[in-house]
Design a protein around this motif. Structure first.
Motif, PDB file in Angstrom:
ATOM      1  N   CYS A 116       0.481  -1.363   0.193  1.00  0.00           N
ATOM      2  CA  CYS A 116       0.145  -0.286  -0.250  1.00  0.00           C
ATOM      3  C   CYS A 116       0.852   1.006  -0.132  1.00  0.00           C
ATOM      4  O   CYS A 116       0.564   2.735  -0.240  1.00  0.00           O
ATOM      5  N   VAL A 147       1.076   4.631   4.467  1.00  0.00           N
ATOM      6  CA  VAL A 147      -0.096   4.564   5.034  1.00  0.00           C
ATOM      7  C   VAL A 147      -0.686   5.312   6.615  1.00  0.00           C
ATOM      8  O   VAL A 147       0.378   5.007   7.626  1.00  0.00           O
ATOM      9  N   CYS A 186      -0.170  -3.490   8.382  1.00  0.00           N
ATOM     10  CA  CYS A 186      -1.219  -2.203   7.054  1.00  0.00           C
ATOM     11  C   CYS A 186      -1.850  -2.450   8.069  1.00  0.00           C
ATOM     12  O   CYS A 186      -2.705  -3.122   8.084  1.00  0.00           O
ATOM     13  N   SER A 231      -4.214  -0.885   6.530  1.00  0.00           N
ATOM     14  CA  SER A 231      -5.453  -0.928   4.678  1.00  0.00           C
ATOM     15  C   SER A 231      -5.226  -2.074   5.022  1.00  0.00           C
ATOM     16  O   SER A 231      -6.500  -2.918   4.138  1.00  0.00           O
ATOM     17  N   CYS A 232      -4.262  -2.881   4.498  1.00  0.00           N
ATOM     18  CA  CYS A 232      -4.042  -4.676   3.531  1.00  0.00           C
ATOM     19  C   CYS A 232      -4.250  -5.457   5.011  1.00  0.00           C
ATOM     20  O   CYS A 232      -4.291  -6.896   4.467  1.00  0.00           O
TER      21      CYS A 232
END
Length: 857
Positions: free
Chosen positions: A445, A448, A483, A485-486
């Motif tokens: 990503c 972040v 992370c 996000s992921c």
């Protein structure tokens, strides 16, 4: 009559203030006034140099309170930074413990000074509560595009494995390790301060009269907005692959194009880098340039060196070939990193040209100079008329600039442009003791944001400093996260923020230091801007510039309403002291000795310094700013023990104007101590109901009103030394009227207690009590004066003859015009001037209480 004992009186009054929570800022509906001194770094101890700064702010805060304002006067600590890490490495302690121990020590020392500080608002920038809110607004600016990453050139210490500020590079070496500093490109975080360049310059105009002119000029020069010409010079011969279309340059002096002698490019210009890849000589030269500092000041002071690339460009007007040199005095970050050089009208260009035998062609002739005007070792940078310049001949500089730009634009070779010296603010620091940057790096990503519910990102306590470099890089667990996000394995950003970020918004946080968001907008709207900011001129550029930028950025983000954080600014002088040393150490540094271990005697007219602890004869060094490194410090505790805090406060304010340095001397504080005793004697001797002569009553009342006026104007104009001088005179006046009647004497002493309260607050409270007044002097209203009673009995009238001052006379205020005229005509200076010039008076014009104009012929 009892002698005033500050050891008893000062703690007693401080206890009264504390019991009453006297200095807790409140919004009572009165006008607000925010007084702030630049907050200190917690180095461990304060000295009278620090004290002068805070006492100045205290005078203003107490004065404004007496004038009917709700006053906010907070204190905190600028607590992150390398000194704490250095202490950790040198002493085997943790930066956190060292910092908070120092804060505790300095807090108690500051409290000794009797400052009217709202300690309920205290915080340190290393408190997670504070830097967590800083991380929150940092992410807001990140979302708004004001935060980004890029490669930037830095000073790199290869031994300590850290970036160094320019000030930490001494003779090309790291200030701590001694290693040769390298210039490196690192991927760093930046704030887009350049987006606000115009606004930051234009905003300075709104501060005229409220900020020192020199500070506004320093900021304007640092931003460096300049209008000029950006153009491309075609190559003569084969073009280098790194710049096939020509050499792009920027200049603020297109009027001097006909004086072009050589082209210059920075050592890290793309052309220089490309040449270094294939030419070992160029590579060696570029490496040599990298060994110097990166600031403009470092480059200007360094020896000018260059390398002839063999490349040549074509002059846009004459078609002549102009050689291209790599030069160490050119900054890649200003303009395009390339210049055309006109040595006759730029000193750096001239020094370079003289060293390498390059042409020097003058093209600006000073007014009145001959047609063969030339320059020797000093470039001509003044005004004049263009010559040796074909179609520009005969024009002044501004007209020539405009015409040169017009012709270049018409030829399609460039265009007029505005650029700035200011660069975006690199905020990454490769160290532990700083605010963590709230970013997580994910291989998938990219960068972040740390989720808001995971703030603050707190520094780990379990770090070691036994290996050079940033401990966060090698921490076994802190930097390893998922992370957001992921969910993949990721790492935290291990760089921390520049400490200038910490101090760029603290004044706003003080308005609501326990708020659950970075800034409580209602509180900030009430208290900001800071009405009076006080600090050293050494912060005139970076700290103030960054604070002005962040305030604008936070305002645009909706967190603040104001754009200028400091409505008024005062830059105070330092407290200086003699230095003493006993020989030198193994590397030639003086072994400094503290003043408390020194006895000074005068023998045969010569001052002799002897060390008390061992009897050694010492060398007397320069008078310098008080500093721990040179041990020439005087601690407030020493003054408390010997003379009392009020005497110390009085001395640092009375000996010189507040914007100038003041030299600490034992005699100076002893004089202040004597004043304290004289003033106390007046309070202590007061007996209600004394009866005196009416004439003396009237005279004392008049002197009281004069004193109120003078002290009021002195404090309002930051002329503290003048105000104190009037207080000295007022005390003497009261003593001279010791037979005055009760009401007049009480009025004088009541006014005295309130007038000295900003300067010697403990003495004022003791006097207030002794006079039998209600409450505290702190809460008493500032005394008012009657302008008629405060007016001087005499006025000094200048005498002008034919419009020029030739003398002056002292006359009673309101004197009749005939009396003024007679006195002016009888004045010795006037008589001497008339006799020397064979003139006589033809007309006399008297402006009452102002001036006498004489017309002579």
């Amino acid at each position: 009559m009892a002698r005033y004992d500050p050891k008893i009186s000062e703690p007693r009054q401080q206890a009264r203030w504390a019991a009453a929570d006297a200095f807790v800022a409140k919004d009572t509906g009165r006008p607000k006034y925010y007084v702030l001194e630049m907050f200190p770094y917690p180095s461990g101890n304060i000295h009278m140099g620090h004290a002068r700064n805070y006492v100045m702010g205290d005078v203003v805060a107490r004065f404004k309170r007496a004038r009917g304002f709700d006053v906010l006067h907070p204190m905190g600590w600028d607590a992150f930074g390398m000194p704490a890490e250095n202490a950790a490495m040198e002493r085997g302690i943790h930066p956190k413990g060292w910092t908070y121990d120092n804060i505790a020590n300095m807090r108690e020392q500051l409290k000794l000074l009797g400052l009217s500080l709202d300690w309920s608002r205290e915080f340190a920038t290393c408190d997670p509560e504070y830097y967590g809110q800083q991380q929150a607004w940092f992410l807001e600016l990140y979302r708004r595009g004001l935060v980004y990453r890029k490669d930037g050139v830095v000073n790199w210490d290869p031994v300590d494995n850290t970036v160094l500020a320019n000030e930490q590079v001494i003779d090309g070496r790291g200030w701590r390790s001694g290693a040769v500093v390298e210039k490196r490109k690192l991927n760093q975080w930046f704030l887009r301060i350049t987006d606000y360049a115009d606004d930051l310059i234009d905003g300075l105009a709104t501060l005229e009269g409220r900020w020192p002119d020199k500070v506004r000029l320093m900021q304007e020069n640092w931003i460096g907005r300049s209008k000029g010409l950006q153009m491309t010079w075609a190559w003569a011969g084969e073009a280098p692959p790194s710049a096939p279309d020509g050499l792009e340059i920027y200049t603020t002096r297109p009027d001097t194009l006909f004086g072009a002698s050589f082209m210059g490019i920075a050592p890290d210009h793309p052309i220089a880098k490309a040449l270094a890849e294939t030419d070992p000589g160029v590579a060696e030269f570029v490496a040599r340039c990298r060994a110097g500092g990166t600031s403009q000041a470092d480059i200007d002071q360094a020896e000018k060196i260059g390398w002839d690339t063999g490349l040549k460009t074509v002059h846009p007007f004459t078609g002549a070939e102009v050689p291209v040199w790599i030069a160490n005095f050119i900054l890649s970050e200003y303009g395009t990193g390339a210049i055309f050089a006109c040595p006759a009208h730029d000193q750096r260009d001239l020094d370079f040209a003289r060293k390498y035998g390059l042409p020097v062609i003058p093209v600006v002739r000073p007014d009145g100079a001959s047609a063969d005007f030339n320059v020797a070792d000093e470039a001509y940078v003044g005004s004049g008329t263009i010559f040796h310049s074909d179609f520009l001949d005969g024009l002044d500089i501004e007209a020539a600039k405009a015409e040169a730009i017009r012709r270049i634009e018409a030829a399609g070779m460039g265009q007029g442009a505005t650029i700035y010296r200011l660069r975006d603010w690199g905020v990454s620091r490769q160290r532990y003791w700083g605010c963590p940057i709230p970013i997580i790096h994910c291989p998938t990503c990219g960068p972040v944001e740390v989720p808001s519910d995971h703030l603050p990102v707190v520094l780990p306590d379990d770090v070691t400093f036994d290996v050079p470099g940033n401990p966060l890089d090698r921490h076994p667990s802190w930097k390893h996260v998922k992370c957001p996000s992921c969910g993949a394995d990721a790492t935290r950003e291990t760089d921390t923020l520049d400490t200038f970020v910490d101090s760029s918004w603290y004044f706003a946080r003080f308005t609501a230091p326990r708020a659950e968001q970075p800034i409580d907008k209602a509180a900030a709207d009430h208290w900001l801007a800071v009405d009076q900011y006080i600090g050293g001129v050494e912060h005139a550029v970076l700290h103030l510039l960054y604070a002005r930028f962040i305030t604008r950025a936070l305002s645009d983000a909706g967190l603040l309403s104001v754009k200028e954080p400091f409505a008024g600014l005062f830059t105070q002088g330092m407290v200086v002291h003699e230095t003493y040393f006993e020989g030198h150490d193994d590397i030639g540094k003086p072994r400094w000795v503290e003043p408390t271990d020194v006895r000074i005697e005068t023998v045969d007219g010569k001052r002799i310094a002897t060390r008390l602890s061992n009897g050694a004869t010492l060398s007397i060094g320069d008078i310098e700013k008080m500093s721990k490194s040179k041990k020439n410090v005087v601690a407030p505790a020493e003054i408390l023990e010997s003379h009392g805090v009020d005497a110390g406060r009085l001395f640092v304010l009375s000996d010189s104007p507040p914007e100038r340095d003041v030299q600490w001397t034992p005699g100076g504080v002893e004089g202040a101590s004597r004043f304290v005793q004289r003033a106390w004697a007046l309070f202590d001797a007061y007996t209600p109901g004394d009866v005196g002569e009416e004439a003396q009553n009237s005279a004392l009342v008049r002197e009281t009103h004069k004193a109120i006026k003078a002290v009021t104007e002195g404090v309002e104009g930051f002329r503290f030394n003048s105000a104190i001088a009037k207080l000295y005179a007022f005390v003497a006046t009261i003593r001279d009227h010791d037979r005055s009647g009760g009401p007049a004497r009480l009025e004088a002493l009541s006014a005295l207690a309130r007038l000295i309260a900003p300067f010697t607050p403990h003495l004022a409270e003791e006097g207030w009590v002794r006079l039998g007044q209600d409450g505290m002097a702190l809460d008493a209203p500032w005394p008012a004066y009657d302008p008629a009673l405060a007016a001087d009995d005499e006025v000094v009238l200048p005498i002008q003859i034919n419009g020029k001052r030739r003398g002056e006379i002292s006359m009673a205020r309101g004197a009749a015009a005939a009396d003024v005229e007679a006195a002016a005509l009888a004045n010795e200076a006037v008589q001497a001037y008339l006799a020397a010039n064979g003139q006589s008076i033809r007309k006399v014009i008297v402006v009452p209480d102002r001036i006498v104009n004489l017309v002579a012929g």
